[in-house]
Enzyme design. Structure first.
Site, short mmCIF file in Angstrom:
data_model
loop_
_atom_site.label_atom_id
_atom_site.label_comp_id
_atom_site.label_asym_id
_atom_site.label_seq_id
_atom_site.Cartn_x
_atom_site.Cartn_y
_atom_site.Cartn_z
N THR A 25 61.09 -11.82 -73.91
CA THR A 25 62.02 -10.74 -74.23
C THR A 25 63.43 -11.32 -74.22
O THR A 25 63.70 -12.29 -73.51
CB THR A 25 61.96 -9.60 -73.20
OG1 THR A 25 62.24 -10.15 -71.92
CG2 THR A 25 60.62 -8.93 -73.19
N GLU A 48 57.17 -5.74 -75.08
CA GLU A 48 56.16 -5.45 -74.07
C GLU A 48 55.06 -4.51 -74.57
O GLU A 48 54.05 -4.32 -73.90
CB GLU A 48 56.83 -4.79 -72.83
CG GLU A 48 57.65 -5.75 -71.99
CD GLU A 48 59.10 -5.86 -72.45
OE1 GLU A 48 59.38 -5.57 -73.64
OE2 GLU A 48 59.95 -6.24 -71.63
N LYS A 101 77.81 8.08 -68.57
CA LYS A 101 77.73 9.12 -67.54
C LYS A 101 79.12 9.70 -67.30
O LYS A 101 79.91 9.15 -66.56
CB LYS A 101 77.14 8.55 -66.26
CG LYS A 101 75.69 8.16 -66.45
CD LYS A 101 75.10 7.55 -65.21
CE LYS A 101 73.67 7.11 -65.52
NZ LYS A 101 73.32 5.81 -65.01
N TRP A 116 75.23 13.38 -69.04
CA TRP A 116 74.89 12.20 -69.84
C TRP A 116 75.30 12.39 -71.31
O TRP A 116 75.02 13.42 -71.92
CB TRP A 116 73.38 11.94 -69.80
CG TRP A 116 72.92 11.39 -68.48
CD1 TRP A 116 73.70 11.18 -67.38
CD2 TRP A 116 71.59 10.99 -68.13
NE1 TRP A 116 72.93 10.66 -66.36
CE2 TRP A 116 71.64 10.54 -66.79
CE3 TRP A 116 70.38 10.96 -68.81
CZ2 TRP A 116 70.51 10.07 -66.12
CZ3 TRP A 116 69.26 10.49 -68.15
CH2 TRP A 116 69.32 10.04 -66.81
P1 AMP Z 1 62.65 -5.71 -78.01
O1 AMP Z 1 61.73 -5.95 -76.89
O2 AMP Z 1 63.65 -6.80 -78.20
O3 AMP Z 1 61.92 -5.39 -79.25
O4 AMP Z 1 63.54 -4.45 -77.63
C1 AMP Z 1 62.96 -3.21 -77.34
C2 AMP Z 1 64.03 -2.18 -77.20
O5 AMP Z 1 64.68 -1.97 -78.45
C3 AMP Z 1 63.52 -0.81 -76.81
O6 AMP Z 1 63.26 -0.71 -75.43
C4 AMP Z 1 64.66 0.07 -77.28
O7 AMP Z 1 65.73 0.09 -76.36
C5 AMP Z 1 65.13 -0.62 -78.54
N1 AMP Z 1 64.49 0.02 -79.70
C6 AMP Z 1 63.39 -0.35 -80.36
N2 AMP Z 1 63.12 0.49 -81.38
C7 AMP Z 1 64.08 1.44 -81.35
C8 AMP Z 1 64.36 2.61 -82.12
N3 AMP Z 1 63.62 2.96 -83.17
N4 AMP Z 1 65.44 3.35 -81.77
C9 AMP Z 1 66.22 3.01 -80.73
N5 AMP Z 1 66.02 1.91 -79.97
C10 AMP Z 1 64.96 1.14 -80.27
#
Ligand code: AMP
Length: 548
Positions: free
Chosen positions: A185, A334, A443, A448
């Site tokens: 990640t 994940e 916040k 929020w």
């Molecule tokens: P990654 O593991 O780098 O793919 O990041 C995952 C994170 O990207 C998620 O926990 C979200 O915070 C953000 N994310 C993924 N898809 C979306 C979406 N459609 N809208 C908003 N945030 C997203």
């Protein structure tokens, strides 16, 4: 009593075997790093994956060994997806956009034995390889004519490696729970953590990706995969496409609007997958060259979009420009990554466009295989009423159970829920609306404010290219929103004009305390806004202003 069905392990090698037998002629088209467009097929990918498997075995690679890649979306990288995992080795896809020390950390942590790299990353390899004692060899993903002069021992040429190997391989019957792919990640805080996918998880995920109410990938599709093969398995598209024999179009290193436009047009793409930033780049190109472009030769049916929130303006533009449906997806490394998808329900079919865009703006409903729920800070489950805002948790067979080598400790609670770090509402139909990353939420006086909603509203302005809303210290309200706006080239939006624009779109008390025009906004290696650095830069901005 047990059923009397065959116990066939769910292995990724079964996908390439199936593709070779049933979809050998389906095309794989790639923009090579060397320059020309390469035309391959699922049959060719299968033969070359077999050759690669033979070569790896000859090099002494064993089950469980980690093989790293630093590579763009190309047919060769796709071959590695199958050749490495097929023999039971673990493909470690490294994001080349990360900082050098992070890449070094990941290669070291994963204890990779070989590193396969595109020649565009020769500098990274030259800087890192001498420091990595575990690396037994480096393989340049090119032919003899393009081999880089690295001056290091153990540099092999990919095409030489494959030459002479048999193009069939008897894929071993592995344990379906064996590891197949390792993906770290991005780690906005602390070191990156490794998500280790099993064959079983990725195979089940492929059924979901291919399904009609999933990504609906079929043999009639030609899909442009802009989402990198080094980011969450390119949303599972390589596996879903092999399962159904879809044509794949791989853009290599050329991710600019002009290149994507040209590939989508010439390869008659029916879908394309990528993060919102990529699509803004495409429309920027279209807007600049409108008169010279022929949009009539497109057959784009849908855009798969996730990674960060797809703003409504993007949903609308795809609809109006191409008649294409933006399928909004939410997931994370994940979760393999598909978790929720913004498909419509029967009751939405009669809606007018604007009302439909409202539905599409949500992050979508859970796919079969991923359970989602929201919880308050005390761990109490919150209702699915579209109003209660809580911490989003997920569980299911393609959700991680823990990070590689136990980093981050225990990540599941007693009921197997994994806390995504996102904050969301879920409505009665199951649509999840992400309001924020838990750490990004603003916040203000105990209430929020959703930074995502503020940003989406701001990019709805025709002269705005990108926006970031962050919470910064405030003498009275503890935190208040600050909006940073990057305008389109040659355009300026004054603070008051932006506030007036937002006033019609968000609650009054959500309006940012200040609006700052910036030339650039920082991004993480996966293309998300880097709010950590913005928060640092602007931490005291309002306090200082108040003191003036
Ligand atoms: P990654 O593991 O780098 O793919 O990041 C995952 C994170 O990207 C998620 O926990 C979200 O915070 C953000 N994310 C993924 N898809 C979306 C979406 N459609 N809208 C908003 N945030 C997203």
């Amino acid at each position: 009593m047990h059923g009397l069905m065959q116990r066939t392990p769910l292995l990724l090698s079964s996908l390439i075997t199936h593709a070779a037998e049933n979809h050998a002629g389906a095309e794989i088209v790639g923009q090579s790093v060397e320059g020309p467009i390469v035309r391959s097929s699922w049959g060719e990918v299968a033969r070359r994956a077999a050759q690669l498997a033979g070569a790896l075995s000859r090099l002494g690679v064993r089950e469980g060994d980690r093989i790293a890649t630093l590579a763009w979306n190309t047919p060769r990288h796709l071959e590695l997806y199958f050749g490495v995992t097929g023999i039971g080795a673990v493909l470690h896809t490294v994001n080349p956009r990360l900082f050098l020390p992070q890449i070094e950390y990941m290669l070291r942590h994963a204890e990779d034995s070989f590193l396969f790299f595109d020649i565009s990353f020769t500098d990274i390899v030259a800087a890192l390889a001498p420091k990595l004692a575990e690396l037994r060899g480096l393989v340049a993903l090119t032919d003899r004519a393009h081999m880089p002069a690295l001056g290091l021992p153990n540099v092999l040429c990919y095409e030489d490696l494959l030459a002479g190997e048999a193009d069939i391989y008897l894929w071993p019957r592995l344990d379906e729970d064996a590891a197949s792919i390792l993906c770290y990640t991005s780690g906005t805080t602390g070191n990156p953590k490794g998500v280790l996918y099993s064959h079983r998880a990725l195979l089940l995920h492929s059924f979901c990706a291919a399904a009609a109410d999933g990504l609906a990938v079929s043999c009639l599709d030609s899909g442009l995969v802009v989402v990198p093969l080094f980011h969450a398995n390119a949303w599972g598209l390589p596996f879903a496409a092999a399962m159904v024999g879809a044509k794949l179009v791989l853009p290599g290193a050329r991710l600019d609007g002009a290149s994507l436009f040209s590939l989508m047009q010439t390869e008659r793409c029916t879908f394309a997958a990528g993060v919102p930033t990529v699509w803004f780049g495409l429309f920027d190109y279209i807007d600049r060259n409108r008169d010279a472009l022929d949009l009539s030769r497109f057959c784009l049916d849908r855009i798969l979009c996730g990674g960060s929130a797809a703003p409504r303006v993007l949903i609308k533009r795809f609809d109006e420009t191409f008649g294409a449906f933006l399928l909004h997806a939410w997931g994370m490394t994940e979760t393999s990554p598909i978790a929720t998808l913004g498909r419509l329900l029967p009751k939405h079919l009669g809606l007018d466009r604007e009302a439909r865009y409202d539905i599409q703006s949500k992050q979508g409903r859970p796919v079969y295989g991923v359970e989602v729920a929201i919880f308050d800070p005390e761990g109490q489950r919150l209702p699915r009423d579209g109003r209660a805002v809580g911490h989003l948790k997920v569980r299911g067979p393609w959700v991680t159970a823990g990070y590689f080598k136990g980093e981050g400790g225990v990540v599941l609670d007693a009921e197997n829920w994994f806390d995504t770090g996102d904050v969301a509402t879920i409505d009665a139909d199951g649509y999840v609306t992400l309001t924020d990353r838990a750490k990004d939420i603003i916040k203000s006086g105990g209430e929020w404010i959703s930074s995502i909603e503020l940003e989406n509203a701001a990019v709805g302005h025709p002269d705005v290219l990108e926006a970031a809303a962050i919470g910064v210290s405030h003498p009275k309200w503890v935190e208040r929103p600050l909006l940073l706006v990057r305008c389109k080239e040659g355009k300026v939006v004054e603070k008051q004009a932006m506030l007036d624009f937002l006033a019609d779109r968000v609650a009054r008390w959500w309006l940012p305390d200040d609006v700052i025009m910036v030339e650039e906004l920082p991004h993480t290696a996966t293309g998300k806004l880097s709010k950590v650095s913005l928060r640092k830069t602007y931490a005291d901005y309002l306090l200082k202003k108040a003191a003036e």
